[in-house]
Design a protein around this motif. Structure first.
Motif, PDB file in Angstrom:
ATOM      1  N   LEU A 150       0.662  -1.174   0.168  1.00 14.59           N
ATOM      2  CA  LEU A 150       0.500  -0.087   0.092  1.00 14.59           C
ATOM      3  C   LEU A 150       1.096   1.271  -0.126  1.00 14.59           C
ATOM      4  CD1 LEU A 150      -3.175   0.205   0.106  1.00 14.59           C
ATOM      5  CD2 LEU A 150      -2.837   0.831   2.394  1.00 14.59           C
ATOM      6  N   LEU A 151       1.743   0.925   0.583  1.00 24.92           N
ATOM      7  CA  LEU A 151       2.770   2.583   0.908  1.00 24.92           C
ATOM      8  C   LEU A 151       3.573   2.708  -0.564  1.00 24.92           C
ATOM      9  CD1 LEU A 151       4.357   3.868   2.929  1.00 24.92           C
ATOM     10  CD2 LEU A 151       6.657   2.426   2.421  1.00 24.92           C
ATOM     11  N   GLY A 152       3.251   1.605  -1.982  1.00 27.32           N
ATOM     12  CA  GLY A 152       3.959   2.003  -3.203  1.00 27.32           C
ATOM     13  C   GLY A 152       3.043   2.775  -4.297  1.00 27.32           C
ATOM     14  N   GLN A 153       1.788   2.222  -3.268  1.00 22.21           N
ATOM     15  CA  GLN A 153       0.567   3.214  -4.130  1.00 22.21           C
ATOM     16  C   GLN A 153       1.027   4.594  -4.336  1.00 22.21           C
ATOM     17  OE1 GLN A 153      -1.770   1.796  -5.605  1.00 22.21           O
ATOM     18  NE2 GLN A 153      -1.010  -0.884  -5.474  1.00 22.21           N
ATOM     19  N   HIS A 154       0.042   5.418  -5.456  1.00 23.14           N
ATOM     20  CA  HIS A 154       0.409   6.735  -5.534  1.00 23.14           C
ATOM     21  C   HIS A 154      -0.210   7.313  -4.051  1.00 23.14           C
ATOM     22  CE1 HIS A 154       0.218  10.910  -7.235  1.00 23.14           C
ATOM     23  NE2 HIS A 154      -0.802  10.840  -6.976  1.00 23.14           N
ATOM     24  N   ASP A 155       0.660   8.569  -3.895  1.00 22.71           N
ATOM     25  CA  ASP A 155       0.413   8.937  -2.380  1.00 22.71           C
ATOM     26  C   ASP A 155       0.205   7.612  -1.170  1.00 22.71           C
ATOM     27  OD1 ASP A 155       0.221  11.600  -3.331  1.00 22.71           O
ATOM     28  OD2 ASP A 155      -1.695  11.536  -3.532  1.00 22.71           O
ATOM     29  N   GLY A 156       1.323   7.048  -1.780  1.00 22.39           N
ATOM     30  CA  GLY A 156       0.860   5.399  -0.288  1.00 22.39           C
ATOM     31  C   GLY A 156       0.610   6.322   0.642  1.00 22.39           C
ATOM     32  N   ARG A 157       1.628   7.527   1.308  1.00 24.89           N
ATOM     33  CA  ARG A 157       1.893   6.961   3.273  1.00 24.89           C
ATOM     34  C   ARG A 157       0.594   7.839   3.187  1.00 24.89           C
ATOM     35  NH1 ARG A 157       7.351  11.380   3.122  1.00 24.89           N
ATOM     36  NH2 ARG A 157       6.111  12.178   1.290  1.00 24.89           N
ATOM     37  N   TRP A 158       0.245   8.621   2.778  1.00 24.81           N
ATOM     38  CA  TRP A 158      -1.741   8.879   2.682  1.00 24.81           C
ATOM     39  C   TRP A 158      -1.932   8.466   3.066  1.00 24.81           C
ATOM     40  CZ3 TRP A 158      -1.878  13.563   5.715  1.00 24.81           C
ATOM     41  CH2 TRP A 158      -0.934  14.482   5.012  1.00 24.81           C
ATOM     42  N   LEU A 159      -1.977   6.200   1.755  1.00 23.11           N
ATOM     43  CA  LEU A 159      -3.121   5.665   1.710  1.00 23.11           C
ATOM     44  C   LEU A 159      -2.608   4.940   3.158  1.00 23.11           C
ATOM     45  CD1 LEU A 159      -3.379   4.343  -2.025  1.00 23.11           C
ATOM     46  CD2 LEU A 159      -4.342   5.742  -0.885  1.00 23.11           C
ATOM     47  N   VAL A 160      -1.329   4.927   4.116  1.00 26.25           N
ATOM     48  CA  VAL A 160      -1.052   4.215   4.813  1.00 26.25           C
ATOM     49  C   VAL A 160      -2.019   4.527   6.249  1.00 26.25           C
ATOM     50  CG1 VAL A 160       1.034   2.975   6.227  1.00 26.25           C
ATOM     51  CG2 VAL A 160       0.889   3.177   4.219  1.00 26.25           C
ATOM     52  N   ALA A 161      -1.271   6.171   5.836  1.00 30.65           N
ATOM     53  CA  ALA A 161      -1.918   6.960   7.095  1.00 30.65           C
ATOM     54  C   ALA A 161      -3.732   6.169   7.864  1.00 30.65           C
ATOM     55  CB  ALA A 161      -2.074   7.944   7.206  1.00 30.65           C
ATOM     56  N   LEU A 162      -4.358   6.417   5.799  1.00 34.55           N
ATOM     57  CA  LEU A 162      -5.323   6.452   6.412  1.00 34.55           C
ATOM     58  C   LEU A 162      -6.433   4.865   6.433  1.00 34.55           C
ATOM     59  CD1 LEU A 162      -8.636   6.513   5.525  1.00 34.55           C
ATOM     60  CD2 LEU A 162      -7.857   6.032   2.981  1.00 34.55           C
ATOM     61  N   PHE A 163      -5.443   3.873   5.810  1.00 34.87           N
ATOM     62  CA  PHE A 163      -5.568   2.360   6.369  1.00 34.87           C
ATOM     63  C   PHE A 163      -4.915   2.194   9.251  1.00 34.87           C
ATOM     64  CE2 PHE A 163      -3.326  -1.157   7.726  1.00 34.87           C
ATOM     65  CZ  PHE A 163      -4.201  -2.535   7.913  1.00 34.87           C
ATOM     66  N   ILE A 164      -4.663   3.039   8.901  1.00 38.51           N
ATOM     67  CA  ILE A 164      -3.928   2.850  10.021  1.00 38.51           C
ATOM     68  C   ILE A 164      -5.347   2.993  11.031  1.00 38.51           C
ATOM     69  CG2 ILE A 164      -2.429   3.751  12.581  1.00 38.51           C
ATOM     70  CD1 ILE A 164      -1.206   1.487  10.118  1.00 38.51           C
ATOM     71  N   LEU A 165      -5.099   4.997  10.885  1.00 38.98           N
ATOM     72  CA  LEU A 165      -6.831   5.551  11.252  1.00 38.98           C
ATOM     73  C   LEU A 165      -7.640   4.246  10.887  1.00 38.98           C
ATOM     74  CD1 LEU A 165      -6.924   8.899  10.721  1.00 38.98           C
ATOM     75  CD2 LEU A 165      -5.759   8.004  12.359  1.00 38.98           C
ATOM     76  N   LEU A 166      -8.545   4.481   9.988  1.00 43.04           N
ATOM     77  CA  LEU A 166      -9.596   3.177   9.846  1.00 43.04           C
ATOM     78  C   LEU A 166      -9.415   2.131  11.151  1.00 43.04           C
ATOM     79  CD1 LEU A 166      -9.626   2.712   6.271  1.00 43.04           C
ATOM     80  CD2 LEU A 166     -11.674   3.778   6.486  1.00 43.04           C
ATOM     81  N   ALA A 167      -8.020   1.496  11.137  1.00 44.33           N
ATOM     82  CA  ALA A 167      -8.090   0.363  12.344  1.00 44.33           C
ATOM     83  C   ALA A 167      -8.337   0.931  13.576  1.00 44.33           C
ATOM     84  CB  ALA A 167      -6.672  -0.236  12.023  1.00 44.33           C
ATOM     85  N   VAL A 168      -7.792   1.833  13.712  1.00 46.75           N
ATOM     86  CA  VAL A 168      -7.633   2.778  14.992  1.00 46.75           C
ATOM     87  C   VAL A 168      -9.470   2.942  15.401  1.00 46.75           C
ATOM     88  CG1 VAL A 168      -7.723   4.915  16.342  1.00 46.75           C
ATOM     89  CG2 VAL A 168      -5.801   4.079  15.676  1.00 46.75           C
ATOM     90  N   ALA A 169      -9.961   3.211  14.099  1.00 46.25           N
ATOM     91  CA  ALA A 169     -11.171   4.145  14.494  1.00 46.25           C
ATOM     92  C   ALA A 169     -12.277   2.497  15.041  1.00 46.25           C
ATOM     93  CB  ALA A 169     -11.734   4.672  12.899  1.00 46.25           C
ATOM     94  N   ASN A 170     -11.594   1.218  14.097  1.00 50.00           N
ATOM     95  CA  ASN A 170     -12.077   0.223  14.485  1.00 50.00           C
ATOM     96  C   ASN A 170     -12.246  -0.724  15.964  1.00 50.00           C
ATOM     97  OD1 ASN A 170     -13.648  -2.597  13.591  1.00 50.00           O
ATOM     98  ND2 ASN A 170     -11.686  -3.205  14.992  1.00 50.00           N
ATOM     99  N   ASP A 171     -11.314  -0.127  16.471  1.00 49.96           N
ATOM    100  CA  ASP A 171     -10.821  -0.066  17.455  1.00 49.96           C
ATOM    101  C   ASP A 171     -11.977   0.296  18.882  1.00 49.96           C
ATOM    102  OD1 ASP A 171      -8.915  -2.593  17.339  1.00 49.96           O
ATOM    103  OD2 ASP A 171      -7.779  -2.148  17.695  1.00 49.96           O
ATOM    104  N   THR A 172     -11.446   1.440  17.779  1.00 50.36           N
ATOM    105  CA  THR A 172     -12.454   3.014  18.839  1.00 50.36           C
ATOM    106  C   THR A 172     -13.740   2.471  19.199  1.00 50.36           C
ATOM    107  OG1 THR A 172     -10.640   3.968  19.278  1.00 50.36           O
ATOM    108  CG2 THR A 172     -12.553   5.425  19.654  1.00 50.36           C
ATOM    109  N   GLY A 173     -13.909   2.741  17.855  1.00 56.24           N
ATOM    110  CA  GLY A 173     -15.665   2.519  17.706  1.00 56.24           C
ATOM    111  C   GLY A 173     -16.528   1.880  18.506  1.00 56.24           C
ATOM    112  N   GLY A 174     -15.388   0.188  18.257  1.00 56.50           N
ATOM    113  CA  GLY A 174     -16.119  -0.869  19.331  1.00 56.50           C
ATOM    114  C   GLY A 174     -15.950  -0.731  20.224  1.00 56.50           C
ATOM    115  N   TYR A 175     -14.168  -0.485  21.196  1.00 55.72           N
ATOM    116  CA  TYR A 175     -14.729  -0.427  22.465  1.00 55.72           C
ATOM    117  C   TYR A 175     -14.992   0.619  23.345  1.00 55.72           C
ATOM    118  CZ  TYR A 175     -12.221   0.437  27.095  1.00 55.72           C
ATOM    119  OH  TYR A 175     -12.086   0.678  28.080  1.00 55.72           O
TER     120      TYR A 175
END
Length: 305
Positions: A150-175
């Motif tokens: 995912l990091l190798g895609q165009h704007d990959g750093r932002w895509l990885v950041a979005l992926f991490i935020l999705l994971a954080v949102a999943n844990d936070t919302g579920g908790y």
């Protein structure tokens, strides 16, 4: 003979229970470690890709080491060194050569681990250990390689950041939803603390993060129109990312819970206070990574907004 402590009076038991979070975590430690991990990930993404790839390699190595210690409880021996070397190689290969290099590195890692185990001493347990090695190579470094892809895609750093935020949102919302509203167990025999209400909270927050992230990171129009494919709108892309992240992350979390139950473990490790081990922190991320990579790859490769 040492006397057993007298049982606490009812009032003391109630006070003790009130000090214990309903979700069973040391909440201050979990929050502090979670924020620290976000800072470390953000810093590794800030300037160049290599620090983040190195961070993935370190996490993969730690996860494999935890898995080795856990499997030893059942007499299963993982050839740790070829797995660690191959795991680091998968992260580097994914960064340098893309999906094809990741696949080749994965096959070589499984073959090297199998050969190492056989040379270490064939016997009736060798096939079981080889199968466990293939599982370990797939579960930890191969799935983690999709985050590097995912990091190798165009704007990959932002895509990885979005992926991490999705994971954080999943844990936070579920908790939050689970603690406040959780009444109906999702999988009581596997993870008694998970609830359908917590699952709904995960879906709501991951969808919100997905919609906002697709609009800001990918610069997609909010609503679909005739000139763009279905994933060309931030609304549809966010809905897909949010629902898919919540489902796959929950499956990954339940799968690790099932594994820990079979191994008679509460946590895979103790490296991260409030979270357990590295695998306890990334179990949902590992299973989610290939799906998010696929969806975002399709969205990024589509016609520009």
């Amino acid at each position: 003979m040492t006397d057993l402590p007298e049982p606490l009076p009812p009032a003391s038991r109630r006070a003790s229970a009130e000090r214990t979070p309903r979700a069973g975590r040391n909440l201050p430690a979990a929050i502090a470690v979670g924020v620290l991990l976000l800072v470390v990930v953000g810093a590794s993404l800030w300037f160049r890709a290599e620090p983040f790839v190195a961070l993935v390699a370190v996490a993969v190595s730690a996860g494999l080491w935890e898995l080795r210690a856990a499997f030893q409880r059942r007499g299963i021996q993982l050839p740790i060194w070829p797995l660690v070397v191959g795991g680091v190689g998968m992260a580097v290969s994914a960064h340098v050569g893309g999906p094809e290099a990741l696949l080749v590195s994965y096959v070589l890692t499984v073959a090297a681990a199998a050969l190492w185990r056989v040379l270490d001493g064939p016997g009736k347990d060798a096939p079981r250990d080889v199968a466990a090695s293939a599982f370990a190579a797939t579960y930890v470094p191969f799935l983690a390689g999709f985050v590097v892809l995912l990091l190798g895609q165009h704007d990959g750093r932002w895509l990885v950041a979005l992926f991490i935020l999705l994971a954080v949102a999943n844990d936070t919302g579920g908790y939050i939803a689970g603690v406040l509203f959780g009444k109906h167990p999702l999988a009581p025999t596997v993870s008694p603390k998970k609830s359908w209400e917590g699952m709904a909270g995960s879906v709501v927050l991951t969808t919100a993060v997905g919609v906002v992230g697709a609009h800001l990171v990918l610069d997609k129009p909010f609503l679909p129109d005739g000139g763009h494919p279905l994933l060309g709108s931030s609304l549809v892309l966010g809905l897909v990312l949010g629902f898919m992240t919540a489902v796959t992350a929950t499956v990954g979390d339940l799968a690790e819970s099932l594994l820990k139950r079979d191994l008679d473990l509460k946590d895979m490790g103790s490296l991260l206070p409030g979270h357990g081990g590295v695998l306890d922190r990334v179990d949902s991320i590992l299973v989610t990574a290939p799906f998010v990579y696929l969806v975002l790859s399709v969205a990024v490769s589509g016609p520009a907004a």
